[in-house]
Design a protein around this motif. Structure first.
Motif, PDB file in Angstrom:
ATOM      1  N   ARG A 120      51.720 -15.270 -11.424  1.00 14.36           N
ATOM      2  CA  ARG A 120      52.690 -16.368 -11.290  1.00 14.36           C
ATOM      3  C   ARG A 120      53.784 -16.272 -12.346  1.00 14.36           C
ATOM      4  NH1 ARG A 120      52.492 -22.607 -12.708  1.00 14.36           N
ATOM      5  NH2 ARG A 120      54.170 -23.344 -11.358  1.00 14.36           N
ATOM      6  N   ASN A 121      53.406 -15.953 -13.583  1.00 10.77           N
ATOM      7  CA  ASN A 121      54.410 -15.830 -14.634  1.00 10.77           C
ATOM      8  C   ASN A 121      55.365 -14.673 -14.361  1.00 10.77           C
ATOM      9  OD1 ASN A 121      54.175 -17.505 -17.407  1.00 10.77           O
ATOM     10  ND2 ASN A 121      52.201 -17.469 -16.367  1.00 10.77           N
ATOM     11  N   THR A 122      54.850 -13.584 -13.819  1.00 10.07           N
ATOM     12  CA  THR A 122      55.717 -12.464 -13.467  1.00 10.07           C
ATOM     13  C   THR A 122      56.701 -12.862 -12.374  1.00 10.07           C
ATOM     14  OG1 THR A 122      54.011 -10.862 -14.074  1.00 10.07           O
ATOM     15  CG2 THR A 122      55.781 -10.085 -12.635  1.00 10.07           C
ATOM     16  N   ALA A 123      56.199 -13.568 -11.350  1.00 11.73           N
ATOM     17  CA  ALA A 123      57.063 -14.001 -10.253  1.00 11.73           C
ATOM     18  C   ALA A 123      58.135 -14.973 -10.746  1.00 11.73           C
ATOM     19  CB  ALA A 123      56.225 -14.651  -9.152  1.00 11.73           C
ATOM     20  N   CYS A 124      57.740 -15.904 -11.630  1.00 19.36           N
ATOM     21  CA  CYS A 124      58.701 -16.889 -12.148  1.00 19.36           C
ATOM     22  C   CYS A 124      59.728 -16.230 -13.050  1.00 19.36           C
ATOM     23  CB  CYS A 124      57.961 -17.995 -12.891  1.00 19.36           C
ATOM     24  SG  CYS A 124      56.955 -19.056 -11.829  1.00 19.36           S
ATOM     25  N   TYR A 125      59.295 -15.280 -13.869  1.00 21.95           N
ATOM     26  CA  TYR A 125      60.249 -14.584 -14.735  1.00 21.95           C
ATOM     27  C   TYR A 125      61.220 -13.747 -13.905  1.00 21.95           C
ATOM     28  CZ  TYR A 125      62.253 -11.699 -18.385  1.00 21.95           C
ATOM     29  OH  TYR A 125      63.140 -11.067 -19.209  1.00 21.95           O
ATOM     30  N   ASP A 126      60.743 -13.168 -12.824  1.00 20.47           N
ATOM     31  CA  ASP A 126      61.636 -12.416 -11.941  1.00 20.47           C
ATOM     32  C   ASP A 126      62.735 -13.315 -11.389  1.00 20.47           C
ATOM     33  OD1 ASP A 126      60.346 -10.037 -12.315  1.00 20.47           O
ATOM     34  OD2 ASP A 126      59.146 -10.159 -10.478  1.00 20.47           O
ATOM     35  N   ARG A 127      62.398 -14.563 -11.042  1.00 18.79           N
ATOM     36  CA  ARG A 127      63.395 -15.509 -10.554  1.00 18.79           C
ATOM     37  C   ARG A 127      64.405 -15.822 -11.662  1.00 18.79           C
ATOM     38  NH1 ARG A 127      62.321 -18.871  -6.335  1.00 18.79           N
ATOM     39  NH2 ARG A 127      63.063 -20.700  -7.497  1.00 18.79           N
ATOM     40  N   TRP A 128      63.891 -16.050 -12.880  1.00 22.92           N
ATOM     41  CA  TRP A 128      64.775 -16.346 -14.012  1.00 22.92           C
ATOM     42  C   TRP A 128      65.708 -15.179 -14.286  1.00 22.92           C
ATOM     43  CZ3 TRP A 128      65.784 -14.354 -18.852  1.00 22.92           C
ATOM     44  CH2 TRP A 128      66.380 -15.209 -19.784  1.00 22.92           C
ATOM     45  N   TRP A 129      65.168 -13.954 -14.280  1.00 21.21           N
ATOM     46  CA  TRP A 129      65.970 -12.782 -14.594  1.00 21.21           C
ATOM     47  C   TRP A 129      66.972 -12.480 -13.481  1.00 21.21           C
ATOM     48  CZ3 TRP A 129      67.925 -10.569 -18.384  1.00 21.21           C
ATOM     49  CH2 TRP A 129      68.398  -9.248 -18.345  1.00 21.21           C
ATOM     50  N   GLU A 130      66.590 -12.713 -12.233  1.00 20.93           N
ATOM     51  CA  GLU A 130      67.532 -12.511 -11.134  1.00 20.93           C
ATOM     52  C   GLU A 130      68.699 -13.493 -11.253  1.00 20.93           C
ATOM     53  OE1 GLU A 130      67.837 -12.415  -6.243  1.00 20.93           O
ATOM     54  OE2 GLU A 130      65.963 -13.034  -7.210  1.00 20.93           O
ATOM     55  N   GLY A 131      68.389 -14.739 -11.633  1.00 16.62           N
ATOM     56  CA  GLY A 131      69.456 -15.711 -11.846  1.00 16.62           C
ATOM     57  C   GLY A 131      70.407 -15.270 -12.941  1.00 16.62           C
ATOM     58  N   ARG A 132      69.843 -14.720 -14.034  1.00 18.78           N
ATOM     59  CA  ARG A 132      70.704 -14.254 -15.124  1.00 18.78           C
ATOM     60  C   ARG A 132      71.545 -13.055 -14.683  1.00 18.78           C
ATOM     61  NH1 ARG A 132      74.106 -13.389 -17.628  1.00 18.78           N
ATOM     62  NH2 ARG A 132      74.461 -13.312 -19.893  1.00 18.78           N
ATOM     63  N   LYS A 133      70.988 -12.159 -13.883  1.00 16.04           N
ATOM     64  CA  LYS A 133      71.759 -11.022 -13.395  1.00 16.04           C
ATOM     65  C   LYS A 133      72.899 -11.484 -12.484  1.00 16.04           C
ATOM     66  CE  LYS A 133      68.329  -8.599 -11.727  1.00 16.04           C
ATOM     67  NZ  LYS A 133      67.601  -7.469 -11.083  1.00 16.04           N
ATOM     68  N   LEU A 134      72.650 -12.503 -11.669  1.00 22.98           N
ATOM     69  CA  LEU A 134      73.695 -13.014 -10.784  1.00 22.98           C
ATOM     70  C   LEU A 134      74.844 -13.617 -11.579  1.00 22.98           C
ATOM     71  CD1 LEU A 134      71.469 -14.619  -8.007  1.00 22.98           C
ATOM     72  CD2 LEU A 134      73.031 -12.681  -7.723  1.00 22.98           C
ATOM     73  N   TRP A 135      74.505 -14.370 -12.633  1.00 25.03           N
ATOM     74  CA  TRP A 135      75.577 -14.958 -13.438  1.00 25.03           C
ATOM     75  C   TRP A 135      76.246 -13.910 -14.320  1.00 25.03           C
ATOM     76  CZ3 TRP A 135      77.937 -19.784 -13.931  1.00 25.03           C
ATOM     77  CH2 TRP A 135      77.559 -20.693 -12.949  1.00 25.03           C
TER      78      TRP A 135
END
Length: 303
Positions: A71-86
């Motif tokens: 779960r932490n890996t999946a949530c961090y992937d969402r956080w990191w994808e958001g940072r890459k988009l911005w």
């Protein structure tokens, strides 16, 4: 987002603000209280609680660790994808700033301000906020009635992109720009639309609710059972060891809940205000306009 000087490991060890500890402290205190009561009753021979079988508890802990890690890996992937988009949004705004010099000065200025307005509206959309945009009212070539309705538009940022596209198409048809120039600028507008689509995907598709609830309940059940399993072998050290183990599990559960929604206003969420202001300052600098003040840290937190 918390910004700290990590060179001082001693200060990092005792950090409080911005950590996950304040969020899990009530549950952690309850688990430690149970451990203390168990140790007291057992040491004074008032009552002896049956210990949880070690094998079952060990298997339970291993399985829980695996699911928490997933779960932490999946949530961090969402956080990191958001940072890459911005990050891509910053890069695209810089490309537009450079490539738009082929436009007439007035049209370039309107285009740049519309890109800045798009960034502000996208941030408001992702955070479900209504931060003021009056700064752009007389700079984006929109009717006052239309501009005033932007905060209530179903998709205001997409509407601004449409206006940018219409302006470029009009310039193409009137012969003000060539098809090659139009294609180059249009690629940047498409990139902005793709960035918004990626952010919308993260915002509208959280981890499955049933999965999050199941794991959350399991973590709390594990932490509540923990004292009953360890008291017989640890004795007076039970509250200390239980508090450390419970802090790890409860903290990982709470941290993953924060990272799951990267565009919010919690301490570990992305600093969208600071990124938006960075784009504004760079584009205003390219236009030769007065710069807005940068976003400042508030208790080591950059919003």
């Amino acid at each position: 987002m918390i910004i700290r000087d990590k060179s001082n490991s001693f200060a990092l060890l005792f950090a409080w603000h911005g950590t996950i500890l304040p969020k899990v402290l009530p549950a952690l205190a309850f688990v430690v209280l149970i451990s203390t009561i168990l140790v007291y009753l057992s040491s004074h021979h008032y009552f002896t609680f049956p210990a949880v079988p070690a094998i079952g508890f060990t298997v339970f802990g291993i399985i829980l660790s695996i699911f928490l890690s997933f779960r932490n890996t999946a949530c961090y992937d969402r956080w990191w994808e958001g940072r890459k988009l911005w990050g891509a949004l910053i890069a695209t705004s810089r490309h537009i700033s450079r490539d738009s010099h082929v436009l007439p000065e007035q049209q370039r200025q309107v285009l740049m301000y519309r890109v800045m307005l798009f960034t502000c509206l996208l941030r408001n959309r992702l955070r479900n906020q209504n931060q003021p945009i009056a700064f752009y009212k007389n700079k984006v070539a929109l009717d006052d009635s239309i501009f005033d309705q932007l905060p209530h538009h179903i998709n205001a940022s997409q509407y601004v992109l449409e206006q940018i596209q219409k302006s470029l198409v009009s310039s193409l048809h009137q012969g003000e720009i060539s098809d090659i120039i139009y294609q180059g600028l249009n690629q940047h507008i498409v990139a902005l639309g793709n960035i918004q689509a990626g952010c919308d995907r993260i915002l509208s598709t959280p981890l499955p609710y049933s999965y999050s609830v199941l794991l959350h309940r399991t973590v709390y059940c594990f932490c509540l059972i923990l004292p009953f399993s360890l008291e017989a072998s640890l004795g007076i050290w039970t509250p200390v060891i239980v508090s450390l183990i419970a802090y790890l599990f409860l903290g990982l559960d709470a941290l993953s809940a924060q990272l799951e929604e990267p565009f919010g206003l919690q301490e570990n969420d992305l600093p969208l205000d600071a990124i938006t202001r960075l784009i504004e300052r760079e584009m205003l600098s390219s236009l030769g306009e007065e710069l807005l003040e940068p976003i400042k840290l508030v208790k080591s937190n950059l919003t």
